[in-house]
Write an enzyme that holds these catalytic residues in place. Sequence first.
Site, mmCIF file in Angstrom:
data_model
loop_
_atom_site.group_PDB
_atom_site.id
_atom_site.type_symbol
_atom_site.label_atom_id
_atom_site.label_comp_id
_atom_site.label_asym_id
_atom_site.label_seq_id
_atom_site.Cartn_x
_atom_site.Cartn_y
_atom_site.Cartn_z
ATOM 1 N N VAL A 16 0.872 -1.179 0.000
ATOM 2 C CA VAL A 16 0.000 0.000 0.000
ATOM 3 C C VAL A 16 0.902 1.220 0.000
ATOM 4 C CG1 VAL A 16 -1.953 -1.064 1.196
ATOM 5 C CG2 VAL A 16 -0.178 0.070 2.525
ATOM 6 N N SER A 17 0.427 2.279 -0.646
ATOM 7 C CA SER A 17 1.230 3.509 -0.671
ATOM 8 C C SER A 17 0.595 4.625 0.128
ATOM 9 C CB SER A 17 1.427 3.975 -2.121
ATOM 10 O OG SER A 17 0.182 4.218 -2.738
#
Length: 264
Positions: A16-17
């Site tokens: 996830v960013s």
Amino acid sequence: MAQDISGNRVALYVRVSTEEQAEVGFSLDGQMRRLEKYCESEGYEIVGKYVEEGYSGRSTDRPEYKRMMSEKDKWDLILVLKMDRIHRNSMNFTSMMNELKTSGKDFCSVQEQFDTKTAMGRFVMDFIQRIAQLESEQIGERVKLGMEHKARSGKGALGSGQPYGYDYDHGQLKINDREARVVKTIYDMYCDDYSMGSIASNLNEAGVPAKKGGKWNRQSIFKILHNPLYAGYIKWDGSIVQGSHSAIIDYSIFKKVNANIYQI
């Protein structure tokens, strides 16, 4: 530990960013649970878990991704929930797939049902490679157009330094009036059958300095007589094209001097 199944050792990769991605169902824990269930149903042995938090998928400069790729001897297959979890750049994805193919490894995305062990998976891989090639070629075309625009403006078209007869002004070639008069004299003398060596000698005897204050010689005269820049053109990609700067020499004069060299 699950039974070791030859060719089915799996590396799980999750990423996830942003917090927003976690809110829409791509949380690290959520991804990992779904991958673990998939491995259980397929009889895969999980030999590595690589958890990437806070990194964009557009770059390969991610610590867990690099660690996973450096540990290829430990696994046979990379498993992700969705293809954009591992790459958001088609060229980077294609590069990874080429590396996996060379190493005899496979890749599988659960949601897209992309699995290079299957004929359909290999077909999709070929399609993605073609998209990456198209993207690469389009980037090349944009770069070439940018370079051509730069060349037409005169900036960078002549290598280093400023051409005699011109000055650079905010990235554009502007005529230097004093030097332009000398350029015209050089063309007039050559058209009157003066040799390049005699033109250089005459300029030196008259105390006319070259661009950087040095002496004139046959080579410096040659460069001025045979450079289409002075007629308002530039050399680009093996051709002579119209530039965006002002000419010092009339086209007819330049053509007369260079009749056997250029056709413009």
